[in-house]
Design a protein around this motif. Sequence first.
Motif, mmCIF file in Angstrom:
data_model
loop_
_atom_site.group_PDB
_atom_site.id
_atom_site.type_symbol
_atom_site.label_atom_id
_atom_site.label_comp_id
_atom_site.label_asym_id
_atom_site.label_seq_id
_atom_site.Cartn_x
_atom_site.Cartn_y
_atom_site.Cartn_z
ATOM 1 N N THR A 96 -9.789 -6.338 -3.798
ATOM 2 C CA THR A 96 -10.740 -5.483 -3.081
ATOM 3 C C THR A 96 -10.300 -4.028 -3.199
ATOM 4 O O THR A 96 -9.179 -3.685 -2.826
ATOM 5 C CB THR A 96 -10.780 -5.866 -1.587
ATOM 6 O OG1 THR A 96 -11.124 -7.243 -1.480
ATOM 7 C CG2 THR A 96 -11.800 -5.029 -0.831
ATOM 8 N N VAL A 97 -11.186 -3.192 -3.724
ATOM 9 C CA VAL A 97 -10.878 -1.769 -3.859
ATOM 10 C C VAL A 97 -11.157 -1.058 -2.547
ATOM 11 O O VAL A 97 -12.241 -1.168 -1.983
ATOM 12 C CB VAL A 97 -11.694 -1.128 -4.997
ATOM 13 C CG1 VAL A 97 -11.526 0.389 -5.008
ATOM 14 C CG2 VAL A 97 -11.288 -1.725 -6.329
ATOM 15 N N GLU A 98 -10.129 -0.359 -2.066
ATOM 16 C CA GLU A 98 -10.252 0.355 -0.785
ATOM 17 C C GLU A 98 -10.439 1.858 -0.986
ATOM 18 O O GLU A 98 -10.955 2.540 -0.114
ATOM 19 C CB GLU A 98 -8.998 0.118 0.065
ATOM 20 C CG GLU A 98 -8.916 -1.302 0.631
ATOM 21 C CD GLU A 98 -7.747 -2.094 0.075
ATOM 22 O OE1 GLU A 98 -6.824 -1.467 -0.496
ATOM 23 O OE2 GLU A 98 -7.762 -3.332 0.179
ATOM 24 N N ARG A 99 -9.943 2.384 -2.116
ATOM 25 C CA ARG A 99 -10.036 3.822 -2.362
ATOM 26 C C ARG A 99 -10.367 4.042 -3.832
ATOM 27 O O ARG A 99 -9.903 3.308 -4.696
ATOM 28 C CB ARG A 99 -8.701 4.514 -2.055
ATOM 29 C CG ARG A 99 -8.194 4.243 -0.657
ATOM 30 C CD ARG A 99 -6.948 5.071 -0.328
ATOM 31 N NE ARG A 99 -5.750 4.728 -1.082
ATOM 32 C CZ ARG A 99 -4.946 3.703 -0.808
ATOM 33 N NH1 ARG A 99 -5.226 2.888 0.186
ATOM 34 N NH2 ARG A 99 -3.869 3.482 -1.531
ATOM 35 N N PRO A 138 -16.268 2.374 -1.897
ATOM 36 C CA PRO A 138 -15.455 1.262 -1.392
ATOM 37 C C PRO A 138 -15.947 0.801 -0.022
ATOM 38 O O PRO A 138 -16.515 1.617 0.731
ATOM 39 C CB PRO A 138 -14.059 1.865 -1.287
ATOM 40 C CG PRO A 138 -14.082 3.084 -2.165
ATOM 41 C CD PRO A 138 -15.485 3.586 -2.117
ATOM 42 N N PRO A 139 -15.711 -0.470 0.360
ATOM 43 C CA PRO A 139 -15.001 -1.470 -0.448
ATOM 44 C C PRO A 139 -15.910 -2.155 -1.462
ATOM 45 O O PRO A 139 -17.096 -2.336 -1.224
ATOM 46 C CB PRO A 139 -14.548 -2.490 0.618
ATOM 47 C CG PRO A 139 -15.602 -2.407 1.679
ATOM 48 C CD PRO A 139 -16.082 -0.989 1.693
ATOM 49 N N TYR A 140 -15.330 -2.509 -2.606
ATOM 50 C CA TYR A 140 -16.003 -3.349 -3.594
ATOM 51 C C TYR A 140 -14.932 -4.183 -4.284
ATOM 52 O O TYR A 140 -13.738 -3.927 -4.125
ATOM 53 C CB TYR A 140 -16.822 -2.512 -4.593
ATOM 54 C CG TYR A 140 -16.068 -1.370 -5.237
ATOM 55 C CD1 TYR A 140 -16.061 -0.107 -4.665
ATOM 56 C CD2 TYR A 140 -15.362 -1.551 -6.425
ATOM 57 C CE1 TYR A 140 -15.371 0.946 -5.247
ATOM 58 C CE2 TYR A 140 -14.680 -0.499 -7.014
ATOM 59 C CZ TYR A 140 -14.673 0.748 -6.422
ATOM 60 O OH TYR A 140 -13.976 1.780 -7.001
ATOM 61 N N ASP A 144 0.818 -1.199 0.000
ATOM 62 C CA ASP A 144 0.000 0.000 0.000
ATOM 63 C C ASP A 144 0.862 1.263 0.000
ATOM 64 O O ASP A 144 0.523 2.254 -0.650
ATOM 65 C CB ASP A 144 -0.907 -0.007 1.237
ATOM 66 C CG ASP A 144 -2.029 1.005 1.116
ATOM 67 O OD1 ASP A 144 -2.835 0.860 0.185
ATOM 68 O OD2 ASP A 144 -2.079 1.934 1.938
ATOM 69 N N GLY A 191 -6.722 -0.978 -5.008
ATOM 70 C CA GLY A 191 -7.148 -2.124 -4.208
ATOM 71 C C GLY A 191 -6.051 -3.142 -3.994
ATOM 72 O O GLY A 191 -4.945 -3.024 -4.522
ATOM 73 N N THR A 192 -6.386 -4.138 -3.201
ATOM 74 C CA THR A 192 -5.459 -5.220 -2.876
ATOM 75 C C THR A 192 -5.875 -6.482 -3.618
ATOM 76 O O THR A 192 -7.017 -6.940 -3.479
ATOM 77 C CB THR A 192 -5.501 -5.514 -1.360
ATOM 78 O OG1 THR A 192 -5.191 -4.307 -0.662
ATOM 79 C CG2 THR A 192 -4.503 -6.600 -0.991
ATOM 80 N N HIS A 219 -9.120 3.426 -9.270
ATOM 81 C CA HIS A 219 -9.527 2.441 -8.266
ATOM 82 C C HIS A 219 -8.259 1.823 -7.693
ATOM 83 O O HIS A 219 -7.437 1.299 -8.450
ATOM 84 C CB HIS A 219 -10.373 1.331 -8.896
ATOM 85 C CG HIS A 219 -11.509 1.816 -9.744
ATOM 86 N ND1 HIS A 219 -12.790 1.955 -9.261
ATOM 87 C CD2 HIS A 219 -11.558 2.219 -11.041
ATOM 88 C CE1 HIS A 219 -13.578 2.404 -10.239
ATOM 89 N NE2 HIS A 219 -12.851 2.569 -11.324
#
Lengths: 110, 110
Positions: free
Chosen positions: B99-102, B7-9, A66, A98-99, A96
């Motif tokens: 997983t998108v956090e931002r 988010p999250p998605y 991150d 993400g992880t 977008h």
Amino acid sequence: MVPLPVPPYLVVVFVSRRTGDDPAGYAAAAEAMDRLAREQPGFLGIDSVHDPETREGITVSYWVDDASARAWKSVAEHAEAQRTGRQRWYDSYEIHVGTVERAYAHPPRH
Amino acid sequence: MVPLPVPPYLVVVFVSRRTGDDPAGYAAAAEAMDRLAREQPGFLGIDSVHDPETREGITVSYWVDDASARAWKSVAEHAEAQRTGRQRWYDSYEIHVGTVERAYAHPPRH
């Protein structure tokens, strides 16, 4: 296509629609941004596709964690802000971050 | 470009290089897959860009949760397996699920 990293890793998805103005300036800037990404710590790879006809583009960059994904966003924004073309080039864009938890390749990579 | 989800998605990034064989069959299948995605539970949106010259493509689909992203992968694989063209169309592809956090949009969406 990048050598598939081992999850988890970070992904930054940049989806854009260009205005079509100043194609030469845009192309030079896009190439500079690609070079800049590859020099950043934590860089794993980049995939980028543009359709010249619709002027839509998707660039996906991959990062070890991150912190490196956040650093890249900040470096990229700083570099873009120094350019006068940004307002002319992009009609709109979305990012977008993400992880990635799972990844697959065909044919399988080893 | 999709209305930016909150988010999250989940995001499914599909990066491919096509062989160039059977362009009509591929185009029909791509359109069918796009329609199929939109019918799935948990579907939030899809962005897809192809460069006809390099035959590279990136399709990014967005999902409400991990279950719907997993279900889509399984539905897509089943649909693809029923088609005879898959081996002819794709030279190689990679899938990244995360997983998108931002998320950010310009101009900002409300």
